[in-house]
Design a protein around this motif. Structure first.
Motif, short mmCIF file in Angstrom:
data_model
loop_
_atom_site.label_atom_id
_atom_site.label_comp_id
_atom_site.label_asym_id
_atom_site.label_seq_id
_atom_site.Cartn_x
_atom_site.Cartn_y
_atom_site.Cartn_z
N MET A 231 0.86 -1.19 0.00
CA MET A 231 0.00 0.00 0.00
C MET A 231 0.90 1.24 0.00
N LYS A 232 0.50 2.18 -0.86
CA LYS A 232 1.28 3.41 -0.98
C LYS A 232 0.46 4.57 -0.41
N ILE A 233 1.06 5.31 0.50
CA ILE A 233 0.37 6.47 1.09
C ILE A 233 1.18 7.71 0.76
N GLU A 234 0.60 8.60 -0.04
CA GLU A 234 1.29 9.85 -0.37
C GLU A 234 0.76 10.96 0.53
N ILE A 235 1.67 11.61 1.21
CA ILE A 235 1.27 12.66 2.15
C ILE A 235 1.24 13.99 1.40
N LEU A 236 0.05 14.38 0.99
CA LEU A 236 -0.10 15.64 0.25
C LEU A 236 -0.25 16.81 1.23
N GLY A 237 -0.73 16.53 2.41
CA GLY A 237 -0.87 17.57 3.43
C GLY A 237 -0.92 16.94 4.81
N CYS A 238 -0.23 17.56 5.77
CA CYS A 238 -0.21 16.98 7.13
C CYS A 238 0.06 18.07 8.17
N SER A 239 -0.28 19.32 7.82
CA SER A 239 -0.01 20.40 8.77
C SER A 239 -1.30 20.82 9.47
N GLY A 240 -1.14 21.43 10.62
CA GLY A 240 -2.28 22.02 11.33
C GLY A 240 -2.57 23.42 10.84
N GLY A 241 -1.94 23.83 9.76
CA GLY A 241 -2.19 25.16 9.21
C GLY A 241 -1.65 25.25 7.79
N ILE A 242 -1.59 26.45 7.27
CA ILE A 242 -1.08 26.63 5.91
C ILE A 242 0.11 27.57 5.93
N GLY A 243 0.74 27.72 4.77
CA GLY A 243 1.92 28.56 4.63
C GLY A 243 2.79 27.90 3.59
N GLN A 244 3.88 28.55 3.24
CA GLN A 244 4.73 28.00 2.18
C GLN A 244 5.17 26.57 2.52
N GLY A 245 4.88 25.65 1.64
CA GLY A 245 5.29 24.25 1.86
C GLY A 245 4.39 23.49 2.82
N LEU A 246 3.37 24.14 3.34
CA LEU A 246 2.49 23.47 4.31
C LEU A 246 1.08 23.34 3.74
N THR B 85 -4.37 15.68 3.91
CA THR B 85 -4.76 15.05 2.64
C THR B 85 -3.81 13.88 2.38
N PHE B 86 -4.33 12.66 2.42
CA PHE B 86 -3.50 11.48 2.17
C PHE B 86 -4.05 10.77 0.92
N LEU B 87 -3.19 10.52 -0.04
CA LEU B 87 -3.61 9.81 -1.26
C LEU B 87 -3.11 8.37 -1.16
N ILE B 88 -4.05 7.43 -1.21
CA ILE B 88 -3.70 6.02 -1.01
C ILE B 88 -3.85 5.27 -2.33
N ASN C 132 5.85 13.96 6.99
CA ASN C 132 6.37 15.06 6.17
C ASN C 132 5.58 15.25 4.90
N HIS C 133 5.45 16.51 4.49
CA HIS C 133 4.82 16.83 3.22
C HIS C 133 5.62 16.22 2.08
N GLY C 134 4.93 15.60 1.15
CA GLY C 134 5.59 15.01 -0.01
C GLY C 134 6.10 13.61 0.25
N GLU C 135 6.04 13.18 1.48
CA GLU C 135 6.53 11.84 1.83
C GLU C 135 5.63 10.78 1.18
N VAL C 136 6.26 9.73 0.67
CA VAL C 136 5.49 8.60 0.14
C VAL C 136 5.84 7.39 0.99
N ILE C 137 4.85 6.90 1.69
CA ILE C 137 5.10 5.76 2.59
C ILE C 137 4.65 4.49 1.87
N SER C 138 5.54 3.52 1.78
CA SER C 138 5.16 2.24 1.18
C SER C 138 5.08 1.20 2.29
N LEU C 139 3.93 0.65 2.46
CA LEU C 139 3.76 -0.44 3.43
C LEU C 139 3.75 -1.73 2.64
N ILE C 140 4.83 -2.49 2.76
CA ILE C 140 4.90 -3.76 2.01
C ILE C 140 5.47 -4.84 2.91
#
Ligand code: ZN
Ligand code: ZN
Length: 253
Positions: free
Chosen positions: A1-16, A20-23, A245-253
């Motif tokens: 399973m691939k989990i792409e971390i598109l957003g994981c902040s408690g707020g917004i701002g540059q890079g934040l 939003t997790f895309l599976i 982390n933002h942009g992190e792609v977690i692979s659970l295999i």
């Protein structure tokens, strides 16, 4: 399973971006501002969206995404959430004032189909088992435990102190736990009021954990991320804890 971390902040701002997790490219878990990182093609690939709660940082990408793909979307997108969350979306977002009511547009085949879920229920979506797990937050909220049959992860949603979570984790034994720690120890009162954890509250809660998953901290408030992680490392040296982390792609295999 691939989990792409598109957003994981408690707020917004540059890079934040917000939650939003895309599976596996076609399932979205929450639709915060991270939605805007997807291409049109990626958005059109999403067939199911699972929502934890109706707070704006978890749903704001949804109406904007629907407007973007409206003319091109092949089949209705399924949206899964608590009944109270569906009502809130209909009443406060898709109400023709804030945004068009996409539950009835286009008339011949609306672009979204809402599905009510309840805590303890297990959904079968895209060959995955998605268990609806309890959360504690000022508005009706759930977490989700997603399993592809081989690997699994739990996402607490936004949640403060939640004693009912830990026995479920102990029983299901996920590989990864994504947990909300929004505030520093110094902001415990605010964390309690707003239904989030601090490192100290997590360290008390985690005493109930009898398994040893990788732990990823999410929803950190902008500006204090470093302090939160430092306090987590200090209080929980015996656990594998990282910041999500933002942009992190977690692979659970
Ligand atoms: Zn929230
Ligand atoms: Zn939130």
């Amino acid at each position: 399973m691939k989990i792409e971390i598109l957003g994981c902040s408690g707020g917004i701002g540059q890079g934040l971006k917000t939650t939003t997790f895309l599976i596996d490219d076609s399932l979205l878990l929450d639709a915060g501002t991270g939605v805007e990182l997807m291409t049109m093609e990626q958005m059109l690939n999403i067939r199911d969206i699972v929502i934890t709660h109706a707070h704006l940082d978890h749903i704001i990408g949804l109406p904007l995404m629907l407007a973007t793909i409206f003319d091109h979307n092949p089949t209705p997108i399924n949206i899964y959430a608590l009944p109270e969350v569906i009502s809130a979306l209909k009443q406060h977002i898709f109400n023709w004032v804030i945004w068009p009511d996409y539950t009835v547009l286009p008339e011949e085949r609306p672009i979204i189909k809402m599905h009510s879920v309840n805590v303890s229920e297990t959904l079968l979506i895209q060959q995955k088992k998605i268990e609806v797990i309890p959360a504690q937050h000022p508005t009706p909220t759930t977490g989700y435990l997603v399993s592809d049959g081989q690997n699994s992860f739990a996402f607490t949603g936004d949640s403060g102190i939640n004693d009912s979570l830990w026995p479920i984790l102990n029983d299901r034994n996920p590989d990864l736990l994504i947990i909300d720690v929004s505030f520093t120890n110094e902001s415990e009162e605010l964390a309690r009021l707003s239904g989030h954890l601090t490192p100290s509250l997590l360290s008390q809660q985690i005493l109930q954990l009898q398994i040893d998953p990788r732990i990823a901290i999410t929803h950190l408030k902008p500006g204090v991320e470093g302090i939160i992680m430092q306090q987590c490392q200090q209080l929980l040296p015996q656990h594998q804890i990282d910041r999500l982390n933002h942009g992190e792609v977690i692979s659970l295999i």
